[in-house]
Design a protein around this motif. Structure first.
Motif, PDB file in Angstrom:
ATOM      1  N   GLN A 124      58.046  24.382  -3.480  1.00 38.39           N
ATOM      2  CA  GLN A 124      58.413  22.965  -3.380  1.00 38.39           C
ATOM      3  C   GLN A 124      60.534  23.108  -3.698  1.00 38.39           C
ATOM      4  OE1 GLN A 124      56.431  20.863  -4.126  1.00 38.39           O
ATOM      5  NE2 GLN A 124      54.797  21.370  -3.005  1.00 38.39           N
ATOM      6  N   VAL A 125      60.745  24.151  -4.335  1.00 41.51           N
ATOM      7  CA  VAL A 125      62.041  24.545  -3.329  1.00 41.51           C
ATOM      8  C   VAL A 125      62.078  24.344  -2.760  1.00 41.51           C
ATOM      9  CG1 VAL A 125      64.688  26.020  -4.200  1.00 41.51           C
ATOM     10  CG2 VAL A 125      61.911  25.998  -5.668  1.00 41.51           C
ATOM     11  N   LYS A 126      61.570  24.669  -1.312  1.00 41.89           N
ATOM     12  CA  LYS A 126      62.052  24.433   0.136  1.00 41.89           C
ATOM     13  C   LYS A 126      62.085  23.578   0.318  1.00 41.89           C
ATOM     14  CE  LYS A 126      61.391  29.232   1.278  1.00 41.89           C
ATOM     15  NZ  LYS A 126      59.533  29.911   2.508  1.00 41.89           N
ATOM     16  N   ALA A 127      60.920  22.541   0.130  1.00 46.44           N
ATOM     17  CA  ALA A 127      60.557  20.940  -0.053  1.00 46.44           C
ATOM     18  C   ALA A 127      61.507  19.914  -0.620  1.00 46.44           C
ATOM     19  CB  ALA A 127      59.153  20.756  -0.423  1.00 46.44           C
ATOM     20  N   GLY A 128      62.634  20.423  -1.670  1.00 47.17           N
ATOM     21  CA  GLY A 128      63.315  19.165  -2.768  1.00 47.17           C
ATOM     22  C   GLY A 128      62.968  19.481  -3.537  1.00 47.17           C
ATOM     23  N   ASN A 129      61.312  19.157  -3.638  1.00 49.95           N
ATOM     24  CA  ASN A 129      60.960  18.517  -5.227  1.00 49.95           C
ATOM     25  C   ASN A 129      61.446  19.375  -5.943  1.00 49.95           C
ATOM     26  OD1 ASN A 129      59.476  16.922  -3.520  1.00 49.95           O
ATOM     27  ND2 ASN A 129      58.305  18.789  -2.965  1.00 49.95           N
ATOM     28  N   LEU A 130      62.289  20.735  -6.059  1.00 49.35           N
ATOM     29  CA  LEU A 130      62.054  21.905  -7.429  1.00 49.35           C
ATOM     30  C   LEU A 130      63.923  22.476  -6.894  1.00 49.35           C
ATOM     31  CD1 LEU A 130      61.175  22.603  -9.957  1.00 49.35           C
ATOM     32  CD2 LEU A 130      60.513  24.863  -9.482  1.00 49.35           C
ATOM     33  N   SER A 131      64.054  21.791  -7.693  1.00 51.34           N
ATOM     34  CA  SER A 131      65.964  22.658  -7.730  1.00 51.34           C
ATOM     35  C   SER A 131      65.991  23.872  -9.180  1.00 51.34           C
ATOM     36  CB  SER A 131      66.701  21.762  -8.383  1.00 51.34           C
ATOM     37  OG  SER A 131      68.503  22.452  -8.014  1.00 51.34           O
ATOM     38  N   MET A 132      66.409  24.818  -8.365  1.00 50.75           N
ATOM     39  CA  MET A 132      66.799  26.012  -8.886  1.00 50.75           C
ATOM     40  C   MET A 132      68.174  26.825  -8.514  1.00 50.75           C
ATOM     41  SD  MET A 132      63.754  26.829 -10.224  1.00 50.75           S
ATOM     42  CE  MET A 132      63.830  28.401 -10.856  1.00 50.75           C
ATOM     43  N   TYR A 133      68.885  25.808  -8.535  1.00 52.18           N
ATOM     44  CA  TYR A 133      70.544  25.619  -8.880  1.00 52.18           C
ATOM     45  C   TYR A 133      70.873  25.196 -10.825  1.00 52.18           C
ATOM     46  CZ  TYR A 133      70.703  26.139  -3.950  1.00 52.18           C
ATOM     47  OH  TYR A 133      70.619  26.602  -2.563  1.00 52.18           O
ATOM     48  N   PHE A 328      57.730  17.445 -11.977  1.00 47.68           N
ATOM     49  CA  PHE A 328      57.596  17.246 -13.790  1.00 47.68           C
ATOM     50  C   PHE A 328      58.235  18.573 -14.057  1.00 47.68           C
ATOM     51  CE2 PHE A 328      55.361  18.122 -17.378  1.00 47.68           C
ATOM     52  CZ  PHE A 328      55.533  16.891 -18.118  1.00 47.68           C
ATOM     53  N   ILE A 329      58.279  19.574 -13.107  1.00 44.16           N
ATOM     54  CA  ILE A 329      59.161  20.795 -13.896  1.00 44.16           C
ATOM     55  C   ILE A 329      60.227  20.614 -14.024  1.00 44.16           C
ATOM     56  CG2 ILE A 329      59.153  23.216 -14.099  1.00 44.16           C
ATOM     57  CD1 ILE A 329      56.787  23.505 -12.947  1.00 44.16           C
ATOM     58  N   ASP A 330      60.719  19.769 -12.227  1.00 43.20           N
ATOM     59  CA  ASP A 330      62.036  19.869 -12.255  1.00 43.20           C
ATOM     60  C   ASP A 330      62.498  18.731 -12.986  1.00 43.20           C
ATOM     61  OD1 ASP A 330      64.582  19.553  -9.519  1.00 43.20           O
ATOM     62  OD2 ASP A 330      64.163  17.791 -10.641  1.00 43.20           O
ATOM     63  N   PHE A 331      62.243  17.599 -13.328  1.00 44.21           N
ATOM     64  CA  PHE A 331      62.717  16.588 -14.677  1.00 44.21           C
ATOM     65  C   PHE A 331      62.398  17.752 -15.997  1.00 44.21           C
ATOM     66  CE2 PHE A 331      61.720  13.580 -18.256  1.00 44.21           C
ATOM     67  CZ  PHE A 331      63.155  12.949 -17.487  1.00 44.21           C
ATOM     68  N   MET A 332      62.105  18.484 -16.439  1.00 47.67           N
ATOM     69  CA  MET A 332      61.641  18.967 -17.294  1.00 47.67           C
ATOM     70  C   MET A 332      63.129  20.113 -18.136  1.00 47.67           C
ATOM     71  SD  MET A 332      59.622  17.499 -19.197  1.00 47.67           S
ATOM     72  CE  MET A 332      58.550  16.047 -20.031  1.00 47.67           C
ATOM     73  N   VAL A 333      63.695  20.296 -16.700  1.00 46.04           N
ATOM     74  CA  VAL A 333      64.301  21.354 -17.114  1.00 46.04           C
ATOM     75  C   VAL A 333      66.031  20.655 -17.052  1.00 46.04           C
ATOM     76  CG1 VAL A 333      63.353  23.571 -16.348  1.00 46.04           C
ATOM     77  CG2 VAL A 333      64.119  22.689 -14.419  1.00 46.04           C
ATOM     78  N   HIS A 334      66.081  19.925 -15.966  1.00 42.86           N
ATOM     79  CA  HIS A 334      67.381  19.607 -15.485  1.00 42.86           C
ATOM     80  C   HIS A 334      67.644  17.746 -16.549  1.00 42.86           C
ATOM     81  CE1 HIS A 334      67.949  22.769 -12.294  1.00 42.86           C
ATOM     82  NE2 HIS A 334      67.213  22.297 -11.574  1.00 42.86           N
ATOM     83  N   ASP A 335      66.642  17.258 -16.460  1.00 47.40           N
ATOM     84  CA  ASP A 335      66.361  16.210 -17.029  1.00 47.40           C
ATOM     85  C   ASP A 335      68.386  16.406 -17.928  1.00 47.40           C
ATOM     86  OD1 ASP A 335      66.510  13.377 -18.893  1.00 47.40           O
ATOM     87  OD2 ASP A 335      66.731  12.669 -16.826  1.00 47.40           O
ATOM     88  N   PRO A 349      68.328  25.213 -23.707  1.00 47.83           N
ATOM     89  CA  PRO A 349      68.639  25.095 -22.577  1.00 47.83           C
ATOM     90  C   PRO A 349      68.664  25.461 -21.605  1.00 47.83           C
ATOM     91  CG  PRO A 349      68.950  23.174 -24.489  1.00 47.83           C
ATOM     92  CD  PRO A 349      69.330  24.172 -24.926  1.00 47.83           C
ATOM     93  N   THR A 350      68.419  25.748 -20.359  1.00 48.30           N
ATOM     94  CA  THR A 350      68.728  27.284 -19.612  1.00 48.30           C
ATOM     95  C   THR A 350      69.815  26.592 -18.632  1.00 48.30           C
ATOM     96  OG1 THR A 350      66.827  26.225 -18.212  1.00 48.30           O
ATOM     97  CG2 THR A 350      66.087  28.514 -20.059  1.00 48.30           C
ATOM     98  N   THR A 351      69.586  24.856 -17.980  1.00 53.01           N
ATOM     99  CA  THR A 351      70.169  25.055 -17.305  1.00 53.01           C
ATOM    100  C   THR A 351      71.731  24.296 -17.891  1.00 53.01           C
ATOM    101  OG1 THR A 351      68.914  22.211 -17.406  1.00 53.01           O
ATOM    102  CG2 THR A 351      68.334  23.806 -15.617  1.00 53.01           C
TER     103      THR A 351
END
Length: 429
Positions: A124-133, A328-335, A349-351
């Motif tokens: 999902q990271v590769k697909a662009g649905n989740l960012s780990m940056y 959903f995970i991406d939103f919860m850790v980045h927004d 917060p981690t990000t």
């Protein structure tokens, strides 16, 4: 967590949010897997976590924001107190019906990966649905196990020494980064002699503190496939803890039990205790004094063995909606708005985006942020030790047996043998 202090201070698992049951608050329990999708393209995912009513209210607010941004994704929620959460999760996982996304902790990653429960989110990271940056202090690697991304951190914490500041001042003790265990032992005696109070509430069962002590000495509580210390190591640790009680520098566990659910520090029978930094909010709520965070003692004046721990979000391998779960995970850790709602409920917060978005104004949370910043600046943080399959069972055994020892129900030798016997069974070694 906000449950009894002995549990709260001794294990990250309970550190993660156990509390009184508040079933039903904004929660919808479901007996089936994620929906295959409505005719209009709307899909439903299930999200489960452990925590108290306050956490549930905060999370429900963040879900409303998510559903507003992603109107085609609906989220059904389910939360429980810590022990009940895992009982229910185990039942669901065994039946092939775990929630699509759920709160998780490091001690469970290998266990549920071995049971083929966890989704590798790398795709999902590769697909662009989740960012780990954009993660702070290397936390983006926290949920990686054997090359798989099995969890995404949502909040960080680290071990600290919570102190009653006026008592430390009266005793003439001023802990600083780099102080040693010898300095700590001398400080405990000063506090006892000059204030009439035990210096610490006791360290029998603070497993993650023992882990730091081991790491300071080139070992660790866990290796990838087992325990990283010997029976002799644990005998020394528990014998010292027992001696501390006998000398009056640590509080007798029986006294600690009598004042539950209040903490020994807030009840003024100990001048300090080791716990996770984000738990310090409870002391101000419980006690009448002024409390602060002091650094972890060291063996050599430099190495603390510390790392940033974290709650995580993991996904089910059986989910029918991996893309939506990742979003959903991406939103919860980045927004940023999520951070403003959650605050430090699940840790700092981690990000960086969320860290910057929530600027605490109260003294306690400001102290937590300052403490973690000091760890980064001091350069003491290291990667977390891998946890093997069965780590959660070992941790529960350590907590239980340490308490039996502290209450005089076991000798040091018997306690050590019992722990290693149970751990070998749990780890299959």
């Amino acid at each position: 967590m906000q449950h009894d202090q002995k549990v709260e201070r001794r294990t990250i698992l309970r550190a993660a949010g156990a509390s009184l049951a508040v079933a039903g608050l904004g929660a919808t329990a479901t007996a089936c897997g994620g929906d295959s999708g409505a005719g209009d393209g709307t899909v439903t995912i299930r999200y489960a976590w452990w925590g108290a009513e306050d956490r549930a209210q905060r999370i429900n607010k963040t879900i409303k924001l998510f559903e507003k941004k992603y109107p085609k994704i609906k989220v059904k929620t389910d939360f429980q107190p810590y022990p009940d959460f895992w009982k229910k999760f185990n039942t669901q996982a065994s039946g092939g019906n775990p929630p699509d996304v759920f709160q998780n902790a490091i001690g469970f990653l290998r266990k549920y990966d071995a049971k083929n429960v966890l989704l590798d989110l790398s795709e999902q990271v590769k697909a662009g649905n989740l960012s780990m940056y954009g993660f702070r202090a290397g936390l983006d690697k926290f949920g990686e196990i054997d090359g798989k991304l099995l969890g995404v951190p949502v909040g960080s914490n680290s071990m600290a020494l919570v102190i009653d500041k006026p008592v430390y001042t009266k005793a003439g003790v001023a802990p600083e980064q780099g102080w040693t265990w010898d300095d700590f032992d001398a400080a405990m005696k000063k506090i006892r002699d000059r204030t009439g109070r035990a210096g610490d509430s006791g360290m029998y069962g603070v497993m993650y503190l023992y882990d730091l002590y081991l790491r300071q000495n080139g070992k660790a509580f866990f290796t990838e496939d087992g325990l990283g210390f010997t029976e002799a190591d644990l005998t020394d640790w528990w014998a010292k803890a027992k001696k501390g009680v006998e000398e009056g520098v640590y509080t007798d566990a029986k006294k600690v039990a009598q004042i539950k659910p209040k903490s020994a520090v807030a009840a003024e029978i100990a001048a300090g205790e080791f716990t996770w930094d984000n738990f310090t909010v409870r002391y101000t709520a419980e006690g009448k004094s002024e409390y602060g965070l002091a650094p972890i003692p060291t063996t050599d004046g430099k190495k603390t063995g510390q790392y940033l721990g974290s709650l995580m979000l993991s996904a089910s391998k059986r989910t029918q909606h991996p893309k939506e779960v990742a979003q959903f995970i991406d939103f919860m850790v980045h927004d940023p708005e999520v951070a403003k709602i959650m605050g430090y409920d699940r840790g700092v917060p981690t990000t960086q985006a969320q860290y910057d978005a929530f600027q605490p104004t109260d003294p306690v949370n400001k102290a937590i942020a300052a403490y973690e910043e000091s760890l980064v600046e001091a350069g003491v943080l290291e990667p977390i030790t891998p946890h093997p399959n069965g780590a959660d069972i070992c941790e529960a055994a350590f907590l239980r047996i340490a308490e039996e020892l502290a209450l005089g129900k076991r000798s040091v030798g018997d306690a050590v043998k019992q722990f290693f016997t149970e751990s070998k069974t749990a780890l299959g070694s």
